[in-house]
Design a protein around this motif. Structure first.
Motif, short mmCIF file in Angstrom:
data_model
loop_
_atom_site.label_atom_id
_atom_site.label_comp_id
_atom_site.label_asym_id
_atom_site.label_seq_id
_atom_site.Cartn_x
_atom_site.Cartn_y
_atom_site.Cartn_z
N ILE A 59 -14.50 -55.37 -58.39
CA ILE A 59 -15.31 -56.58 -58.34
C ILE A 59 -14.38 -57.74 -58.00
O ILE A 59 -13.32 -57.89 -58.61
CB ILE A 59 -15.98 -56.86 -59.70
N TYR A 60 -14.76 -58.54 -57.01
CA TYR A 60 -13.95 -59.70 -56.64
C TYR A 60 -14.75 -60.97 -56.85
O TYR A 60 -15.89 -61.07 -56.41
CB TYR A 60 -13.51 -59.62 -55.17
N PHE A 61 -14.16 -61.93 -57.58
CA PHE A 61 -14.71 -63.28 -57.66
C PHE A 61 -13.87 -64.11 -56.70
O PHE A 61 -12.68 -64.31 -56.95
CB PHE A 61 -14.60 -63.84 -59.08
N ASP A 62 -14.48 -64.61 -55.63
CA ASP A 62 -13.72 -65.19 -54.53
C ASP A 62 -12.63 -64.19 -54.13
O ASP A 62 -12.96 -63.07 -53.82
CB ASP A 62 -13.15 -66.57 -54.90
N GLU A 63 -11.36 -64.59 -54.23
CA GLU A 63 -10.32 -63.64 -53.80
C GLU A 63 -9.76 -62.81 -54.96
O GLU A 63 -8.97 -61.90 -54.76
CB GLU A 63 -9.17 -64.40 -53.11
N ASP A 64 -10.15 -63.17 -56.22
CA ASP A 64 -9.53 -62.51 -57.37
C ASP A 64 -10.21 -61.19 -57.72
O ASP A 64 -11.44 -61.13 -57.82
CB ASP A 64 -9.59 -63.42 -58.61
N ASP A 65 -9.41 -60.18 -57.95
CA ASP A 65 -9.93 -58.90 -58.45
C ASP A 65 -10.12 -59.05 -59.96
O ASP A 65 -9.16 -59.18 -60.71
CB ASP A 65 -8.93 -57.79 -58.14
N VAL A 66 -11.37 -59.04 -60.42
CA VAL A 66 -11.63 -59.24 -61.86
C VAL A 66 -12.04 -57.93 -62.53
O VAL A 66 -12.50 -57.94 -63.67
CB VAL A 66 -12.73 -60.29 -62.09
N THR A 67 -11.88 -56.81 -61.83
CA THR A 67 -12.41 -55.53 -62.32
C THR A 67 -12.04 -55.24 -63.78
O THR A 67 -12.88 -54.82 -64.56
CB THR A 67 -11.91 -54.38 -61.43
N GLY A 68 -10.78 -55.46 -64.14
CA GLY A 68 -10.36 -55.13 -65.50
C GLY A 68 -10.32 -56.32 -66.43
O GLY A 68 -9.87 -56.21 -67.57
N MET A 69 -10.79 -57.47 -65.95
CA MET A 69 -10.67 -58.70 -66.72
C MET A 69 -11.68 -58.73 -67.86
O MET A 69 -12.84 -58.37 -67.68
CB MET A 69 -10.91 -59.89 -65.77
N PRO A 70 -11.27 -59.12 -69.10
CA PRO A 70 -12.24 -59.19 -70.20
C PRO A 70 -13.28 -60.28 -69.95
O PRO A 70 -13.00 -61.25 -69.23
CB PRO A 70 -11.37 -59.52 -71.42
N PRO A 71 -14.48 -60.12 -70.52
CA PRO A 71 -15.59 -61.02 -70.21
C PRO A 71 -15.26 -62.50 -70.40
O PRO A 71 -15.66 -63.32 -69.58
CB PRO A 71 -16.70 -60.58 -71.17
N GLN A 72 -14.52 -62.82 -71.48
CA GLN A 72 -14.33 -64.24 -71.78
C GLN A 72 -13.49 -64.96 -70.72
O GLN A 72 -13.53 -66.17 -70.61
CB GLN A 72 -13.71 -64.43 -73.17
N ASP A 73 -12.70 -64.19 -69.94
CA ASP A 73 -11.86 -64.82 -68.92
C ASP A 73 -12.56 -64.95 -67.57
O ASP A 73 -12.00 -65.50 -66.63
CB ASP A 73 -10.57 -64.01 -68.73
N ARG A 74 -13.78 -64.41 -67.47
CA ARG A 74 -14.40 -64.37 -66.14
C ARG A 74 -15.16 -65.63 -65.81
O ARG A 74 -15.52 -65.85 -64.65
CB ARG A 74 -15.37 -63.19 -66.05
N GLY A 75 -15.45 -66.44 -66.82
CA GLY A 75 -16.20 -67.67 -66.56
C GLY A 75 -17.63 -67.40 -66.11
O GLY A 75 -18.13 -68.04 -65.20
N VAL A 76 -18.27 -66.42 -66.76
CA VAL A 76 -19.67 -66.17 -66.44
C VAL A 76 -20.56 -66.65 -67.58
O VAL A 76 -20.16 -66.63 -68.73
CB VAL A 76 -19.94 -64.66 -66.20
#
Ligand SMILES: Nc1ncnc2c1ncn2[C@@H]1O[C@H](COP(=O)(O)OP(=O)(O)OP(=O)(O)O)[C@@H](O)[C@H]1O
Ligand SMILES: [Mg+2]
Lengths: 354, 311
Positions: A59-76
Motif C-alpha cells: 500500500i502506498y500513500f503518495d510515494e511512501d510504502d505504508v504496508t507495515g506501518m501501524p495504524p496510528q502513524d498512517r494519519g487516517v
C-alpha cells in the motif's frame, strides 16, 4: 493524498478475502468500495487503515510504502459502521478525543472540536452523550471525530447502513458536502449501488474478493465489463435474456424471437450461448413498422409519469418502460427499437462481455 | 319462570366465585414462600428491633419498658468503640485495595494469552473454599518462624514480622495480617464480576482509539475504567457490605479469639460476644442496628455517586 495498492492480497487461512488488487484512489476524490455482503470491502478498508495486516502486496500513500506501518502513524480517519462513539464522553469530548491522545492542550482541542462540530452541524448538541443522539447525529459526530486530526485519508465503513431510508438520502448528500468542503481523499464502503452512484467520483466494484471493475459511476453503468457489473448496477435491474448467436443475431433460447442490433460487433461467435442484457430504458416502443424486436405485452403497471410493462419474449420475460398514452392492451404484440446505450452481450459461461 | 330466575342467580354466584378465585388464587401460591419469609426473616428482624429498644432486657423476660438505654450504653462502651474503629480500618483498607488489585488482575486475565485458563482457575479457587478452612492454612503462611510470608520477606532482607503473635504494644501486625487475608479473600469474586464487565466492553472502542494513536495507559484510564465504572461500583457496594461484617476472616488465626491481645475486635465480634458470652441481648441488638445503619448509609452514598456513571 493519492493512494495506490499493488498486488494487495488478504488471506484468512485458506480463504482469500481480497485477491490481488491493483488500483489507485485519486487525490481529493470520493471513491466507493461497492459489492455484496462478504465480498471483502471491510477487509480492504481495514488493511488501508492498518488495523489488519496485509498478506501480500503493498500500500502506498503518495510515494511512501505504508504496508507495515501501524495504524496510528498512517494519519487516517476512520468511521465505523456502528460509529464506535465512546458512550461515557459527551459529543464535544468524543470529537476532541483524537487530539487528547495527541496531548493537544485542552483549550486548543476544545476550540478545534467546536469548529468540527459546526462543520457537521452538531454544534447544538455538544454536551450530550451519544446515547441521547439519533442515528444521523451519531454519524455526524463520528465523522467529526474522524476529521479533527486532519487525516490524509478518510475511511467510512457502511456509515449509512444504520439509518432509515430518508435519513440515508440526507446523510449521503451531507457526506459529499463535507468531503468536497474539506477536499480529503475519501473511501466509502457501501453495498447500496444507488448510494455509490449518487455521490462518488469513482466506484470500485468487487465480488468474492476480486476486483470486477473500477470506473466513474456513469461509465460503470454504460460500459459494464461483465454480467455481474451489469446486474449489480441499475434499478430496475437489467433484463437478462438467454439465447444463442445465429448469423450475427441474437436468438432467444426457444428460438421465438430474433434480435438484430446495429451495435453488435460484425463477427459474433456463431452458435455461442450468450446472455443479452437490456436495461429497461434501452427499449423504446416503435411508432411504425421498423423495429429491433417484438414482444407480447403481459401486464402494465403505472409508475406515475410512465408505466412499467412486462413483455414476453418467447418463454422469457423482460421489463420495459411504456409511455402512458401508448394504448396496446396486455396480450397484444408490440414493436420496439433499441437505443444505442444499455444493450450488452455476455458470454453465458464466463459472464464476460462480448 | 322461577326456575329461570334461580338458574340465573346461581350462575351469577358462580361467576362471582370465579372472579374471587381469579383475584385471590395467585396469593395462595405465595403462601409457602411468604410464610418462610415471615418466620425466618421478618420476625427475627422485628424482634431485633424490639430487643434493641427494650431496656434491661434479659432472657428471663422481665424488662422496664422501652428506651434508648441500650444504644447509649453501646456507644459509650470502649469495646464497641474499639470494634468500630477496627472495622472501619478494615473496610477502608480492604475494599479499595482489593478493588484496585482486582481491576488490574481482571485486566490481565482478559488478555488473550495462552495458558490463561490455568491462571483463571487458580484465581477463583478461594471462592469455592470456605474462608475459615483457607484461613487455617494462612495461619501457617503467617507463622513467624516457618511461615512463607516471612521467608519471602527475608529474601528481600526484611526481618521476620510477628504477624499473629502478641509482640509490640497492642500487637499492631495482627490487624495487618487480617487485612491481607481479607484482601486475598475478596479478590476472586471481585475479579469474576469485573471480568464479565470487561468482556461486555465492545472491542471496537479500542480499535477506534488505537487508530487515533492511543497507548495502552490511555485506553485503560480513558476507556476501560469509565466503561467498567458501573461494575466497579457494584462490586464495591457488595464488598463493603461483607467487609463491615468481618468475622470469619479473624477466627481461624487465634482459635476464635479476636487477635493475640483481643486487639482485632470487630463489630460482629462485639455483637456475638454480647449475645452469646455475656447474655446481653439488648446490647447485641442495638449494636446490630448501628451496624445496619452504617452499612445502609454507605450503600446509599455509593448508589448516589454511581448514578453519575450510567450512560
Ligand atoms: N478474521 C477473519 N477470519 C476469517 N475470515 C474472515 C475474517 N474477517 C473476514 N473474513 C471473511 O472475509 C470475507 C470478507 O469479509 P468482509 O468483512 O471484508 O466483508 P464485507 O464486504 O465488509 O461484507 P459486509 O458488507 O457484510 O460488511 C467474508 O467472507 C468473511 O467471512
Ligand atoms: Mg463490512
Amino acid at each position: 493524498m493519492h493512494v495506490r495498492i499493488d498486488h494487495l492480497t488478504k488471506r484468512f487461512g485458506d480463504f482469500t478475502a481480497v485477491d490481488d488488487f491493483n488500483m489507485d484512489f485519486d487525490d481529493g476524490k470520493l471513491t466507493a468500495l461497492l459489492g455484496p455482503s462478504g465480498c471483502g470491502k471491510s477487509t480492504m478498508l481495514n488493511m488501508l487503515s492498518g488495523i489488519l495486516p496485509v498478506t501480500e502486496g503493498h500500500i502506498y500513500f503518495d510515494e511512501d510504502d505504508v504496508t507495515g506501518m501501524p495504524p496510528q502513524d498512517r494519519g487516517v480517519g476512520l468511521v465505523f459502521q456502528n460509529y464506535a462513539l465512546y458512550p461515557h464522553m459527551t459529543v464535544l469530548e468524543n470529537i476532541a478525543f483524537p487530539l487528547e491522545i495527541k496531548k493537544v492542550p485542552k483549550t486548543e482541542r476544545l476550540e478545534k472540536a467546536k469548529e468540527m462540530a459546526k462543520l457537521v452541524h452538531v454544534d447544538t448538541l455538544l454536551d450530550r452523550r451519544p446515547g441521547a443522539l439519533s442515528g444521523g447525529q451519531q454519524q455526524r459526530v463520528a465523522i467529526a471525530r474522524a476529521l479533527i486530526k486532519e487525516p490524509r485519508l478518510l475511511l467510512l465503513d457502511e456509515p449509512l447502513s444504520n439509518l432509515d431510508a430518508r435519513l440515508r438520502l440526507e446523510m449521503r448528500e451531507e457526506i459529499r458536502r463535507i468531503q468536497l468542503r474539506t477536499g480529503v481523499t475519501t473511501i466509502f464502503v457501501t453495498h447500496d449501488q444507488e448510494e455509490a452512484m449518487s455521490i462518488c467520483d469513482k466506484i470500485v466494484l468487487m465480488k468474492d474478493g476480486i476486483l470486477q471493475q473500477e470506473d466513474a459511476p456513469q461509465e460503470l453503468y454504460d460500459d459494464p465489463h461483465n454480467l455481474f457489473v451489469a446486474n449489480f448496477l441499475g434499478n430496475p435491474p437489467i433484463n437478462n435474456i438467454e439465447g444463442v448467436i445465429r448469423d450475427n443475431a441474437f436468438v432467444t433460447r426457444d428460438s421465438a424471437v430474433t434480435i438484430r442490433y446495429r451495435n453488435f460487433s460484425k463477427d459474433l461467435p456463431e452458435g455461442r450461448e450468450v446472455i443479452l442484457g437490456i436495461r429497461a430504458e434501452a427499449a423504446i416502443i416503435s411508432r411504425d413498422e421498423t423495429h429491433d424486436f417484438t414482444g407480447r405485452i403481459k401486464s402494465r403497471y403505472t409508475m406515475g409519469k410512465e408505466e412499467l410493462a412486462f413483455l414476453n419474449l418467447g418463454d422469457q420475460e423482460i421489463r420495459v418502460y411504456l409511455s402512458t398514452e401508448y394504448e396496446d392492451k396486455p396480450g397484444e404484440d408490440a414493436n420496439f427499437h433499441l437505443r444505442s446505450k444499455g444493450v450488452f452481450l455476455f458470454d453465458k459461461e464466463t459472464g464476460e462481455r462480448i | 319462570m322461577a326456575d329461570v330466575k334461580t338458574a340465573k342467580k346461581k350462575s351469577r354466584d358462580e361467576q362471582g366465585n370465579y372472579i374471587f378465585n381469579r383475584r385471590f388464587e395467585p396469593f395462595g401460591y405465595l403462601i409457602p414462600f411468604a410464610l418462610g419469609l415471615i418466620v425466618f426473616t421478618i420476625y427475627p428482624i422485628v424482634n431485633v428491633v424490639i430487643m434493641a429498644f427494650k431496656e434491661k432486657y434479659r432472657l428471663s423476660g422481665r424488662y422496664d419498658g422501652f428506651g434508648l438505654y441500650n444504644f447509649e450504653y453501646v456507644l459509650a462502651n470502649d469495646d464497641f468503640r474499639n470494634a468500630l474503629s477496627n472495622t472501619f480500618l478494615y473496610v477502608f483498607t480492604v475494599v479499595p485495595i482489593a478493588t484496585v488489585l482486582a481491576i488490574l488482575i481482571a485486566n490481565l486475565l482478559n488478555q488473550k494469552i495462552r495458558g490463561m485458563a490455568i491462571f483463571q482457575t487458580a484465581y477463583f479457587l478461594p471462592m469455592v473454599t470456605s474462608s475459615i478452612a483457607v484461613g487455617l492454612s494462612w495461619r501457617y503462611i503467617f507463622n513467624t518462624q516457618v511461615g512463607v510470608l516471612n521467608w519471602i520477606l527475608s529474601v528481600f532482607g526484611i526481618n521476620a514480622v510477628d504477624w499473629l503473635g502478641a509482640s509490640g504494644a497492642r500487637a499492631p501486625w495482627n490487624i495487618v495480617a487480617v487485612i491481607i487475608f481479607g484482601i486475598w479473600n475478596m479478590l476472586p469474586f471481585t475479579i469474576i464480576l469485573l471480568l464479565s464487565g470487561l468482556q461486555n466492553i465492545d472491542p471496537m472502542y479500542y480499535t477506534a482509539a488505537r487508530v487515533d494513536g492511543a497507548g495502552s495507559r490511555m485506553m485503560f484510564f480513558r476507556i476501560t475504567v469509565p466503561l467498567l465504572a458501573p461494575t466497579i461500583f457494584l462490586t464495591m457496594i457488595i464488598n463493603m457490605i461483607s467487609a463491615f461484617k468481618v468475622y470469619n476472616e479473624i477466627i481461624p488465626f487465634w482459635s476464635g479469639r479476636p487477635g493475640a491481645m483481643n486487639n482485632v475486635y470487630t463489630m460482629v465480634y462485639f455483637i456475638k460476644e454480647q449475645f452469646y458470652s455475656k447474655d446481653r441481648l439488648g446490647f447485641a441488638a442495638a449494636a446490630a442496628i448501628i451496624l445496619f445503619l452504617i452499612i445502609f448509609a454507605f450503600t446509599m452514598l455509593q448508589r448516589f455517586v454511581q448514578r453519575r456513571f450510567r450512560y
